[in-house]
Design an enzyme around this catalytic site. Structure first.
Site, mmCIF file in Angstrom:
data_model
loop_
_atom_site.group_PDB
_atom_site.id
_atom_site.type_symbol
_atom_site.label_atom_id
_atom_site.label_comp_id
_atom_site.label_asym_id
_atom_site.label_seq_id
_atom_site.Cartn_x
_atom_site.Cartn_y
_atom_site.Cartn_z
ATOM 1 N N HIS A 1 -67.438 14.267 17.505
ATOM 2 C CA HIS A 1 -67.662 14.126 16.057
ATOM 3 C C HIS A 1 -67.438 15.484 15.392
ATOM 4 C CE1 HIS A 1 -69.515 13.316 12.211
ATOM 5 N NE2 HIS A 1 -69.420 12.026 12.501
ATOM 6 N N SER B 1 -67.344 7.738 4.503
ATOM 7 C CA SER B 1 -67.775 7.051 3.285
ATOM 8 C C SER B 1 -67.384 5.574 3.237
ATOM 9 C CB SER B 1 -67.275 7.800 2.040
ATOM 10 O OG SER B 1 -67.821 9.105 2.002
ATOM 11 N N LYS C 1 -76.808 9.467 13.109
ATOM 12 C CA LYS C 1 -76.892 10.947 13.076
ATOM 13 C C LYS C 1 -78.339 11.397 13.305
ATOM 14 C CE LYS C 1 -72.736 11.100 10.275
ATOM 15 N NZ LYS C 1 -71.940 11.761 9.260
HETATM 16 P P1 13P Z 1 -70.483 8.685 6.177
HETATM 17 O O1 13P Z 1 -70.286 7.202 6.321
HETATM 18 O O2 13P Z 1 -71.889 9.045 5.743
HETATM 19 O O3 13P Z 1 -69.424 9.331 5.365
HETATM 20 O O4 13P Z 1 -70.364 9.307 7.668
HETATM 21 C C1 13P Z 1 -69.250 9.002 8.424
HETATM 22 C C2 13P Z 1 -69.461 9.521 9.795
HETATM 23 O O5 13P Z 1 -69.451 10.719 10.016
HETATM 24 C C3 13P Z 1 -69.714 8.548 10.865
HETATM 25 O O6 13P Z 1 -69.641 9.148 12.115
#
Ligand code: 13P
Length: 262
Positions: A102, A220, A12
């Site tokens: 996403h 998560s 991200k």
């Molecule tokens: P998390 O693993 O932080 O929940 O994020 C998942 C995600 O959006 C991966 O693209």
């Protein structure tokens, strides 16, 4: 049929160049001692400015055990699209995959199913592979419309793709309420939705393409959850946010994923 699992880290909007390189080196130190046949397919998705250093570190290593993904792209190949990036640019920078659709892009940048479909086509035409994200909000889940919402996202994203293109694409089911909340979706339920996605894929393509496409779970994912997730019939890996930002936790996810016979 066996599908090679994918463990993908979505960084991200995190990590400066040095931090990204360090993380890459940390993952490399685990996987360099393991054979490709033991390992899942490993993918990291750095920010655009960090792709270059990761790609350079990969080139000097000379191994393809870690693949690189962009986090977004535009569907046009070039032109007056300030702030956007093309598939060719991502390929040129060393990417193999591009994450599209996403929920954060749908939510904060108003991306529509139609845009995601155009991106999927551009990615495949440009020789990369899309990781197409889908997922429902908590409201949709509580209203009982999860399956129809996800099915419609998938039908729209795959519209006009050939069966061959669909077979090599990747889908990530990421329930929005599970992203970054620590609330992992129950594995049996995630598997139920993913099996439903696979049925939709078969409906719009072929039995073979539906059996070949890899469908990941995201939301998560932690070192302690991956084994149970990968033990399910239809979950082919994880798209990991928070736990992919540290080599320790990402490497533990990789190691734990290898305990599951596929
Ligand atoms: P998390 O693993 O932080 O929940 O994020 C998942 C995600 O959006 C991966 O693209």
């Amino acid at each position: 049929m066996s599908r090679k699992p994918i463990i993908a880290g979505n960084w991200k909007m995190n990590l400066l160049q040095d931090e990204g390189r360090e993380l890459f080196e940390g993952i490399k130190s685990l996987v360099s001692g393991l054979s490709e046949s033991q390992l899942p397919e490993i993918v990291v998705a750095p920010t655009f400015t960090t792709i270059g250093v990761v790609s350079a570190a990969k080139a000097s290593w000379g191994s393809d055990k870690i693949k690189i993904a962009g986090q977004n792209c535009h569907w046009e190949s070039s032109g007056a699209y300030t702030g956007e990036i093309s598939v060719e640019m991502l390929k040129d920078a060393g990417c193999d995959y591009v994450i599209i659709g996403h929920s954060e892009r749908r939510q904060y940048f108003s991306e529509t199913d139609e845009m995601i479909n155009k991106k999927a086509k551009a990615i495949l035409a440009g020789g990369l592979l899309p990781i197409i994200c889908c997922g429902e909000t908590l409201e949709q889940r509580e209203a009982g419309v999860t399956d129809e919402h996800i099915a419609s996202q998938i039908r729209a994203a795959l519209k006009g793709l050939t069966n061959e293109e669909i077979a090599k694409s990747v889908i990530a089911y990421e329930p929005i309420w599970a992203i970054g909340t620590g609330k992992t979706c129950d594995s049996v339920e995630a598997n139920r939705v993913i099996a439903m996605i696979r049925r939709v894929v078969k409906e719009v393509s072929s039995e073979e393409a539906g059996n070949a496409i890899r469908i990941l779970y995201g939301g998560s994912v932690k070192p302690s959850t991956i084994e149970e997730q990968l033990s399910q019939s239809d979950i082919d890996g994880g798209l990991i946010g928070g736990a992919s930002l540290k080599a320790d936790s990402f490497n533990e996810i990789i190691t734990n994923s290898m305990k599951v016979a596929v």
